[in-house]
Structure formats: C-alpha cells, structure tokens
Design a protein around this motif. Structure first.
Motif, PDB file in Angstrom:
ATOM      1  N   UNK A 151       0.830  -1.203   0.000  1.00  0.00           N
ATOM      2  CA  UNK A 151       0.000   0.000   0.000  1.00  0.00           C
ATOM      3  C   UNK A 151       0.872   1.264   0.000  1.00  0.00           C
ATOM      4  N   UNK A 152       2.034   1.153   0.613  1.00  0.00           N
ATOM      5  CA  UNK A 152       2.965   2.291   0.672  1.00  0.00           C
ATOM      6  C   UNK A 152       3.854   2.354  -0.570  1.00  0.00           C
ATOM      7  N   UNK A 153       3.596   1.498  -1.538  1.00  0.00           N
ATOM      8  CA  UNK A 153       4.381   1.541  -2.781  1.00  0.00           C
ATOM      9  C   UNK A 153       5.699   0.801  -2.696  1.00  0.00           C
ATOM     10  N   UNK A 154       5.878   0.000  -1.643  1.00  0.00           N
ATOM     11  CA  UNK A 154       7.135  -0.747  -1.490  1.00  0.00           C
ATOM     12  C   UNK A 154       7.005  -2.046  -2.291  1.00  0.00           C
ATOM     13  N   UNK A 155       7.664  -2.077  -3.430  1.00  0.00           N
ATOM     14  CA  UNK A 155       7.523  -3.223  -4.328  1.00  0.00           C
ATOM     15  C   UNK A 155       8.589  -4.284  -4.062  1.00  0.00           C
ATOM     16  N   UNK A 156       9.683  -3.877  -3.406  1.00  0.00           N
ATOM     17  CA  UNK A 156      10.704  -4.841  -2.957  1.00  0.00           C
ATOM     18  C   UNK A 156      11.112  -4.475  -1.539  1.00  0.00           C
ATOM     19  N   UNK A 209      13.109   1.594   6.156  1.00  0.00           N
ATOM     20  CA  UNK A 209      12.175   2.066   7.190  1.00  0.00           C
ATOM     21  C   UNK A 209      12.601   1.522   8.554  1.00  0.00           C
ATOM     22  N   UNK A 210      13.214   0.327   8.552  1.00  0.00           N
ATOM     23  CA  UNK A 210      13.739  -0.320   9.753  1.00  0.00           C
ATOM     24  C   UNK A 210      12.660  -0.804  10.708  1.00  0.00           C
ATOM     25  N   UNK A 221       7.335   5.144  11.339  1.00  0.00           N
ATOM     26  CA  UNK A 221       6.649   5.059  10.059  1.00  0.00           C
ATOM     27  C   UNK A 221       7.094   3.855   9.238  1.00  0.00           C
ATOM     28  N   UNK A 222       6.155   3.337   8.441  1.00  0.00           N
ATOM     29  CA  UNK A 222       6.531   2.297   7.486  1.00  0.00           C
ATOM     30  C   UNK A 222       6.442   2.853   6.073  1.00  0.00           C
ATOM     31  N   UNK A 223       6.527   4.184   5.970  1.00  0.00           N
ATOM     32  CA  UNK A 223       6.411   4.834   4.666  1.00  0.00           C
ATOM     33  C   UNK A 223       7.779   5.286   4.168  1.00  0.00           C
ATOM     34  N   UNK A 249       1.509  11.488   0.698  1.00  0.00           N
ATOM     35  CA  UNK A 249       1.496  10.284   1.540  1.00  0.00           C
ATOM     36  C   UNK A 249       0.881   9.140   0.745  1.00  0.00           C
ATOM     37  N   UNK A 250       0.549   8.052   1.418  1.00  0.00           N
ATOM     38  CA  UNK A 250       0.112   6.876   0.658  1.00  0.00           C
ATOM     39  C   UNK A 250      -1.197   7.106  -0.088  1.00  0.00           C
TER      40      UNK A 250
END
Ligand code: GUN
Ligand code: FE
Length: 489
Positions: free
Chosen positions: A140-145, A350-351, A357-359, A466-467
């Motif tokens: 959802x946050x756009x993290x594809x990898x 993001x760690x 945040x996970x963004x 933002x997301x």
C-alpha cells in the motif's frame, strides 16, 4: 497465487525516474507499454498526440506486432508514474511494536522491548497475521521490494517468504541469527548448529517455492556481531561462499547486518571481538563484507570502515528515522560523504523498530532533514542532500545494493514494471471524486504541461504526499493497489 501481470497495457503521460544519485529524468508525453509477462516492452517519450488519441492503433505498429491489443490509459497533468520503492532494511516482526521504547539506548532497547516482542514469533499463527499485515501495508505504501529481517524462528521466516510470494511483493528474507549465550536472553537465542541449519533450510525453502528467485530470495542475516559467536559468523560466511552463484553467475545469496549503528554498539562489538580494530575488519574476516552486503545504518564509520566499504563495493541501507528515534542520540549516516567518495550503492530503510513510520516517503523526508542537520553541524562541509538524491535512494539505490538493477529501479525496456502511479489532484480544485489527500495544493501547476510545472508537482509530492497519493501500485505488471473509483478516467 496472485503473480500474473495485468498486461499488455500502456500508459501515456509523464514518467519520472533516476539515472544516478543526482540525475533525475522526466519523460514527458511518454508511452510505456507493459507486456503480458510484466516487462516493459516499449518506452517512447515526446509523443505528441492530443489526449492520447490514436495511440490504441499506433502502439501495435510501434511494437511491430500488428495484432497486439493493448489497453491505453492517458494520465492527467497532475499524475505521473515513478518506479516502486525499495525498502532495503526492515524488521517484519517489529511491524507490530513500532514506536515503542523511546529514550532507550540500543542494547537496552533490544533487551527490554525488542527481544520479548520478537520471541512471540514462535507462534506461527501470530507470525502469519503480523507478516500478512506488514507485507500488505508495504505494498500500500508503494514498497515493491523489501529486504527483511524476520525473527530467529525458521518456521516464521519461511512463513514470511510464503506471505511475500502470496501477496506478490519482491523480497529478500532473512532468518535473524543469534546464538551467543552471553549476549542474548535464554528465551530468545539458538544453538550455533540450529542457526546454521535453519538458514540452510530457509535457502532450500526459497528455492522450492520460487526457484528462479523472481519474487523471493533468502539473505544471510547475522543480527549483528554482538549477537553471534565467531563460530556462527564463520559458518554464515561459508554459506555465502557455497551459494555464491545460486541465482546465476555472480548472483548469490546476499548478506545483511546492523553495522556501526551507535557508539554503545560499536564499543561493545570491539570489546567482544578484541582482535579487530573496526567493524569492517571483523565482517571481512568472516567473509561477510562483499558486494552482496547490505549494511544497515553506517552512522559512525571510522576512516578504515569507509575505505573497506568502498573497496569491497558493499551496499548501505540508510535508516534516518530509526537513527534519531532509537539508540541514544543523533546518529544519522553521512550520506553526502558516501556520495562524495563515489559510494552510490546507498538505499533507504524504514527499519520499523523504534521509528514512527513504514512509509518510504517519510524516510525520504527524514533523509533530507538529517542531511540538513549534518550540513549545519559540519559547518557546511557536508552539503545537504537534494530531492533527486533521496528519490534515487528510494528507487534505484536499493536495486543497485541488491543486485537487481537490471530488473527494477527505473524504466527501461526489458525491466519489470514495478511502479507507482502518483496522483496529486487537489481535493478542492474541482468536481473530482472524493479523493482526500491533505497537503497537496498544486492548483497553480495544473494549468500547463511545462517541465517546470511537472517538476513542481513532483517536488510537492516528495515533500508533502502520503500513501493516499499512491493511487496505483504494480509489481511485475500486476496491480497491487488501485484506489480509483470506477468511471474516473
Ligand atoms: N541492532 C541489532 N538488532 C537491531 C534492531 O532490531 N534494530 C536496530 N535498530 N538495531 C539493531
Ligand atoms: Fe534494524
């Protein structure tokens, strides 16, 4: 399993991607075509067709495939497509404890907050639930990898690999190794042989569920030297050599760890491993410092560390949120120095953990903030970072670290379409759907299609989006997120 591309399809409009840390490329009036395997089959900028008219007929000719049927969508002036984000350092189990333990120094935070929490992942149901939420939220946050640390449990780590595959997120998945009897609590550690065997089992599992490693690959994961015995580090280094070409010539199983994160941690490391003068020496000795290394943090590097990281072509995962929220003090990595030294294998993480945040959008902004602070604290010697540079780290830097730069990270024919459709529509600017992004007043820029207008909208997105602005997300051409309402186009 949801891994099929939605292609062939095409978009007509603005594409934005990085070429290098300081070079952004904006492709205006571009056509991008994605094939049925989720690869980019055509990119053509400066296509001047009124509102995309006639493209449907033109694309088959451009592809030299007269019978091709390709759906074309025309982007609006306030929309553009960027490569998917790559999160180069993230702890999946910490997804459910993020934000806890403020004010603690790193080793106390691990003991008091993190280890008790991570030990819960011996329960497979809990692991499945948290990991599913974590991966879905990442997409959802756009993290594809994402490059993950799981917990020390082999079963939970295999579950994380399965979840990534199921949800269609590309991932490197690591079983967190920690065997030292004196530095880990009894309830959260393994025997050396178990840690090694579990890691081997994970490697086999990843090969069994995704042989080519298109989506999921293993990563060797000594938590950090403090958690490990010299024997375990030796064995992990050996596993790295044994699997050096697991995915093709020179494409092995990478390794990751926490590296020079905080003074308390560095002091404890060098005390425990008395024969080394810096952490780079230590990991090099055990065969864990090479071009497949993902070194998280690198906030307090000695001269020798920096030289070795460059020599050995290691990657750096910059985690500016956790660097200033957990650990004890302001510990942001000197990214300007990395770039000045020619170290460009730098990505963002993001760690999770003590951060907020996970963004990766938040991480990009925090990278800018800490770089501003470093410029001030260094009295101008370390020049701040530009938006191009943080965008590079979020998109192309990660693939360069993880050996995926030929597959993802920017838009080129043959690369996988891992991408985000950004929408900067202003909620008050007219009769749109009820899109509710908050900070994005881009009214002035919508009027024209000039380079300046597009650049402004891109800048506003990085600084204030933002997301909700990430309206569509694709991995390998497959749509993972779609917040458009029917009839919008
Ligand atoms: N060092 C070792 N483990 C960890 C962790 O989980 N988070 C952070 N920030 N540093 C670490
Ligand atoms: Fe970490």
């Amino acid at each position: 399993m949801s891994r099929q591309s939605n292609g062939p399809f095409a978009y007509y409009g603005t594409l934005i991607h990085s070429i290098s840390p300081s070079k952004l490329e904006i492709l205006q009036d571009a056509v991008v075509v994605v094939d049925g395997n989720g690869r980019i089959s055509l990119i053509s900028p400066h296509f001047s067709v009124e509102g995309g008219q006639g493209l449907q007929e033109m694309i088959p000719k451009l592809l030299k495939q007269p019978d091709a049927r390709v759906r074309v969508t025309t982007l609006k002036p306030h929309q553009f497509i960027v490569p998917g984000f790559i999160d180069t350092h993230v702890h999946a189990p910490q997804f459910s404890m993020r934000g806890l333990g403020q004010g603690l120094h790193i080793l106390d935070w691990l003991d008091q907050v993190t280890f008790p929490h991570e030990s819960r992942f011996n329960n497979n149901d809990y692991a499945t639930e948290v990991f599913t939420r974590c991966v879905q939220m990442g997409l959802r946050q756009g993290i594809t990898t994402a490059c993950y640390f799981a917990s020390l449990h082999t079963e939970a780590t295999k579950i994380l690999a399965d979840v990534c595959l199921q949800e269609g997120q590309r991932a490197f998945v690591g079983k967190t190794c920690m065997d030292h009897p004196e530095t880990n609590p009894k309830y959260y550690r393994e025997e050396t042989a178990e840690a090694e065997a579990g890691t081997e089992e994970l490697i086999q599992h990843c090969r069994a569920v995704d042989e080519s490693g298109t989506f999921v690959r293993p990563v060797l994961t000594p938590r950090f030297a403090i958690s490990c015995t010299p024997e375990l580090l030796t064995r992990l280094g050996k596993l790295g050599r044994e699997h050096e070409h697991a995915y093709g010539l020179g494409e092995g199983v990478p390794n990751q760890t926490h590296f020079c994160e905080a003074q308390q941690e560095i002091d404890a490391t060098l005390k425990q491993y008395g024969k080394f003068s810096c952490e780079a020496d230590l990991y090099e000795h055990y065969g864990l410092l090479n071009s497949m290394s993902v070194l998280a943090h690198c906030t307090l590097l000695s001269h020798d560390d920096l030289v070795k990281i460059k020599q050995r072509e290691c990657g750096i995962a910059h985690c500016p949120i956790s660097n200033v929220t957990v650990g004890g003090g302001f510990m942001a990595a000197p990214v300007r120095r990395f770039f000045s030294e020619g170290i460009t294998k730098v990505g963002l993480g993001t760690d999770s953990g003590g951060g907020f945040s996970c963004s990766l959008m938040d991480v990009m902004r925090q990278a800018l903030i800490v770089a501003n602070a470093r410029e001030m604290l260094s009295e101008g010697k370390e020049r701040r970072l530009g938006l191009e540079e943080v965008f590079y780290m979020a998109t192309l830097g990660g693939p360069r670290i993880l050996g995926m730069q030929d597959r993802v990270g920017s838009f080129e024919v043959g690369k996988r379409f891992d991408a985000i459709l950004v929408d900067m529509q202003d909620p008050y600017s007219g009769p749109h759907d009820d899109f509710d992004a908050v900070h994005t007043t881009t009214l002035d820029e919508f009027g024209d299609n000039s380079m300046k207008a597009i650049t402004n909208v891109w800048q506003k997105w990085i600084m204030s989006g933002d997301d909700r602005n990430l309206r569509r997300v694709w991995v390998g051409g497959q749509m993972k997120k779609d917040t458009y309402r029917a009839g919008y186009w």
